[in-house]
Design an enzyme around this catalytic site. Structure first.
Site, PDB file in Angstrom:
ATOM      1  N   HIS A  17       0.788  -1.013  -0.006  1.00 35.10           N
ATOM      2  CA  HIS A  17      -0.021  -0.138   0.006  1.00 35.10           C
ATOM      3  C   HIS A  17       0.899   1.296   0.188  1.00 35.10           C
ATOM      4  O   HIS A  17       0.640   2.216  -0.928  1.00 35.10           O
ATOM      5  CB  HIS A  17      -0.830  -0.065   1.482  1.00 35.10           C
ATOM      6  CG  HIS A  17      -2.023  -0.679   1.220  1.00 35.10           C
ATOM      7  ND1 HIS A  17      -2.078  -1.759   2.293  1.00 35.10           N
ATOM      8  CD2 HIS A  17      -2.990  -1.157   0.369  1.00 35.10           C
ATOM      9  CE1 HIS A  17      -3.161  -2.632   2.176  1.00 35.10           C
ATOM     10  NE2 HIS A  17      -3.707  -2.236   0.950  1.00 35.10           N
ATOM     11  N   LYS A  41     -15.841  -6.079   6.487  1.00 35.90           N
ATOM     12  CA  LYS A  41     -14.782  -7.218   6.724  1.00 35.90           C
ATOM     13  C   LYS A  41     -14.454  -7.229   8.377  1.00 35.90           C
ATOM     14  O   LYS A  41     -14.799  -6.094   8.839  1.00 35.90           O
ATOM     15  CB  LYS A  41     -13.446  -6.829   6.177  1.00 35.90           C
ATOM     16  CG  LYS A  41     -13.270  -6.887   4.698  1.00 35.90           C
ATOM     17  CD  LYS A  41     -11.799  -6.368   4.168  1.00 35.90           C
ATOM     18  CE  LYS A  41     -11.691  -6.893   2.804  1.00 35.90           C
ATOM     19  NZ  LYS A  41     -10.366  -6.309   2.364  1.00 35.90           N
ATOM     20  N   ARG A  90      -2.952  -6.232  -8.316  1.00 35.57           N
ATOM     21  CA  ARG A  90      -1.694  -7.239  -8.026  1.00 35.57           C
ATOM     22  C   ARG A  90      -1.519  -8.199  -9.101  1.00 35.57           C
ATOM     23  O   ARG A  90      -0.304  -8.536  -9.575  1.00 35.57           O
ATOM     24  CB  ARG A  90      -1.851  -7.844  -6.663  1.00 35.57           C
ATOM     25  CG  ARG A  90      -1.449  -6.871  -5.443  1.00 35.57           C
ATOM     26  CD  ARG A  90      -1.900  -7.497  -4.225  1.00 35.57           C
ATOM     27  NE  ARG A  90      -3.318  -7.604  -4.392  1.00 35.57           N
ATOM     28  CZ  ARG A  90      -4.142  -8.529  -3.225  1.00 35.57           C
ATOM     29  NH1 ARG A  90      -3.547  -8.719  -2.264  1.00 35.57           N
ATOM     30  NH2 ARG A  90      -5.436  -8.391  -3.363  1.00 35.57           N
ATOM     31  N   SER A 128      -3.041  -7.977   3.040  1.00 35.39           N
ATOM     32  CA  SER A 128      -3.233  -7.841   4.524  1.00 35.39           C
ATOM     33  C   SER A 128      -3.406  -8.990   5.340  1.00 35.39           C
ATOM     34  O   SER A 128      -2.873  -9.328   6.526  1.00 35.39           O
ATOM     35  CB  SER A 128      -4.327  -6.755   4.863  1.00 35.39           C
ATOM     36  OG  SER A 128      -4.207  -5.588   4.364  1.00 35.39           O
TER      37      SER A 128
HETATM   38  N1  COA Z   1      -0.170  -4.146  -1.785  1.00 32.62           N
HETATM   39  C1  COA Z   1      -0.620  -5.151  -0.824  1.00 32.62           C
HETATM   40  N2  COA Z   1      -1.623  -5.397  -0.622  1.00 32.62           N
HETATM   41  C2  COA Z   1      -2.794  -4.805  -1.447  1.00 32.62           C
HETATM   42  C3  COA Z   1      -2.290  -4.140  -2.610  1.00 32.62           C
HETATM   43  C4  COA Z   1      -1.084  -3.728  -2.616  1.00 32.62           C
HETATM   44  N3  COA Z   1      -0.767  -2.620  -3.594  1.00 32.62           N
HETATM   45  N4  COA Z   1      -3.501  -3.776  -2.949  1.00 32.62           N
HETATM   46  C5  COA Z   1      -4.400  -4.285  -2.433  1.00 32.62           C
HETATM   47  N5  COA Z   1      -4.013  -5.000  -1.558  1.00 32.62           N
HETATM   48  C6  COA Z   1      -4.646  -6.073  -0.672  1.00 32.62           C
HETATM   49  C7  COA Z   1      -4.974  -5.622   0.780  1.00 32.62           C
HETATM   50  O1  COA Z   1      -3.887  -6.118   1.242  1.00 32.62           O
HETATM   51  C8  COA Z   1      -6.197  -6.449   0.990  1.00 32.62           C
HETATM   52  O2  COA Z   1      -5.752  -7.622   1.459  1.00 32.62           O
HETATM   53  P1  COA Z   1      -7.057  -8.942   2.105  1.00 32.62           P
HETATM   54  O3  COA Z   1      -7.899  -9.073   1.401  1.00 32.62           O
HETATM   55  O4  COA Z   1      -6.165  -9.845   2.464  1.00 32.62           O
HETATM   56  O5  COA Z   1      -7.331  -8.124   3.508  1.00 32.62           O
HETATM   57  C9  COA Z   1      -6.977  -6.311  -0.345  1.00 32.62           C
HETATM   58  O6  COA Z   1      -5.928  -6.226  -1.268  1.00 32.62           O
HETATM   59  C10 COA Z   1      -7.923  -5.209  -0.473  1.00 32.62           C
HETATM   60  O7  COA Z   1      -7.853  -4.294   0.683  1.00 32.62           O
HETATM   61  P2  COA Z   1      -7.515  -2.823   0.863  1.00 32.62           P
HETATM   62  O8  COA Z   1      -6.409  -2.494  -0.276  1.00 32.62           O
HETATM   63  O9  COA Z   1      -7.610  -2.470   2.257  1.00 32.62           O
HETATM   64  O10 COA Z   1      -9.098  -2.337   0.153  1.00 32.62           O
HETATM   65  P3  COA Z   1     -10.518  -3.062   0.373  1.00 32.62           P
HETATM   66  O11 COA Z   1     -10.601  -3.854  -0.965  1.00 32.62           O
HETATM   67  O12 COA Z   1     -10.703  -3.437   1.440  1.00 32.62           O
HETATM   68  O13 COA Z   1     -11.416  -1.549  -0.009  1.00 32.62           O
HETATM   69  C11 COA Z   1     -13.211  -0.004  -0.234  1.00 32.62           C
HETATM   70  C12 COA Z   1     -12.609  -1.736  -0.326  1.00 32.62           C
HETATM   71  C13 COA Z   1     -13.167   0.314   1.092  1.00 32.62           C
HETATM   72  C14 COA Z   1     -12.559   0.771  -1.281  1.00 32.62           C
HETATM   73  C15 COA Z   1     -14.675  -0.425  -0.797  1.00 32.62           C
HETATM   74  O14 COA Z   1     -15.218  -1.500   0.056  1.00 32.62           O
HETATM   75  C16 COA Z   1     -15.483   0.761  -0.552  1.00 32.62           C
HETATM   76  O15 COA Z   1     -15.408   1.807  -1.207  1.00 32.62           O
HETATM   77  N6  COA Z   1     -16.248   0.890   0.567  1.00 32.62           N
HETATM   78  C17 COA Z   1     -17.251   1.918   0.699  1.00 32.62           C
HETATM   79  C18 COA Z   1     -18.647   1.600   0.349  1.00 32.62           C
HETATM   80  C19 COA Z   1     -19.039   1.623  -0.756  1.00 32.62           C
HETATM   81  O16 COA Z   1     -18.915   2.754  -1.387  1.00 32.62           O
HETATM   82  N7  COA Z   1     -19.570   0.485  -1.542  1.00 32.62           N
HETATM   83  C20 COA Z   1     -19.985   0.815  -2.932  1.00 32.62           C
HETATM   84  C21 COA Z   1     -18.853   0.569  -4.011  1.00 32.62           C
HETATM   85  S1  COA Z   1     -18.023  -1.069  -3.912  1.00 32.62           S
END
Ligand code: COA
Length: 162
Positions: A17, A41, A90, A128
C-alpha cells in the site's frame, strides 16, 4: 490540480500500500488516503488503529492526508471534491472485483474516474490477510509492513495467545 483519493480497509496497511501511496503522490500531487471505518470485513484492527497506522506509515511523504470515512465512497469523494479514485492491481485475480467497483462508482457518480496502479513486483504476493496470518503463526513480517504495524500486530498476537 486533480484531487485523488486512495480508499481501502487497510487492515493493516502494508508496504505494498505504501508503495502505491508514494507513486500516487508523485502522479497527482495531493492524495487523501481514506480508511473505510465501517467495513463489512471482520477487522483485526479498530478503525482508529487502522487510521493511526496509515498516518505513521506515510510520515514524510509529501501531499498525503489520511482520514477515515464511512458510508458510500462516492459520497465521500463528492464531499472532498475528488475526481480520481486510485486502486491497485496485483494480479489478474484482482481485476473482476476492482472492475465491478469502478463501474458501480462511475454509475453512482459520473464525474469520478478510477485509476489503477500496478503493484510493485516486490509486493505482488502481499496482502493484509497474509501479513496477519504470518504474524499470528509467529513468522517474521519485517519487510512486509511499516515498523509501527509490526509493533501493534505483535501486541495483538501476544494478547491472543494469553
Ligand atoms: N499491496 C499489498 N496489498 C494490496 C495491495 C497492494 N498494492 N492492493 C491491494 N492489496 C490487498 C490488501 O492487502 C487487502 O488484502 P486482504 O483481502 O487480505 O485484506 C486487499 O488487497 C484489499 O484491501 P484494501 O486495499 O485495504 O481495500 P479494500 O478492497 O478492502 O477496500 C473499499 C474496499 C473500502 C474501497 C470499498 O469496499 C468501498 O469503497 N467501500 C465503501 C462503500 C461503498 O462505496 N460501496 C460501493 C462501492 S464497492
Amino acid at each position: 490540480m486533480k484531487q485523488a483519493i486512495y480508499p481501502g480497509t487497510f487492515d493493516p496497511v502494508t508496504n505494498g500500500h505504501v508503495d502505491v501511496i508514494k507513486r500516487a503522490a508523485r502522479l497527482f500531487g495531493r492524495v487523501i488516503v481514506a480508511v473505510h471505518e465501517d467495513s463489512s470485513k471482520s477487522c483485526l484492527f479498530s478503525a482508529e488503529e487502522r487510521i493511526r497506522l496509515v498516518k505513521e506509515a506515510v510520515k514524510g511523504i509529501k501531499g498525503i492526508t489520511v482520514e477515515g470515512f464511512s458510508g458510500l465512497l462516492v459520497d465521500y469523494c463528492r464531499r472532498k471534491g475528488a475526481d480520481i479514485i486510485i486502486r491497485s492491481l496485483r494480479a489478474v485475480s484482482d481485476f473482476d472485483y476492482e472492475f465491478q467497483m469502478a463501474v458501480i462508482n462511475s454509475e453512482l457518480y459520473k464525474d469520478i474516474d478510477t485509476v489503477f496502479l500496478m503493484t510493485d513486483k516486490r509486493y505482488f504476493f502481499l496482502s493484509s490477510s497474509i501479513v496477519k496470518d504470518v504474524a499470528i503463526r509467529g513468522g517474521d513480517i519485517s519487510g512486509l509492513v511499516p515498523p509501527a504495524v509490526r509493533g501493534l500486530i505483535q501486541e495483538k498476537v501476544s494478547l491472543l495467545r494469553k
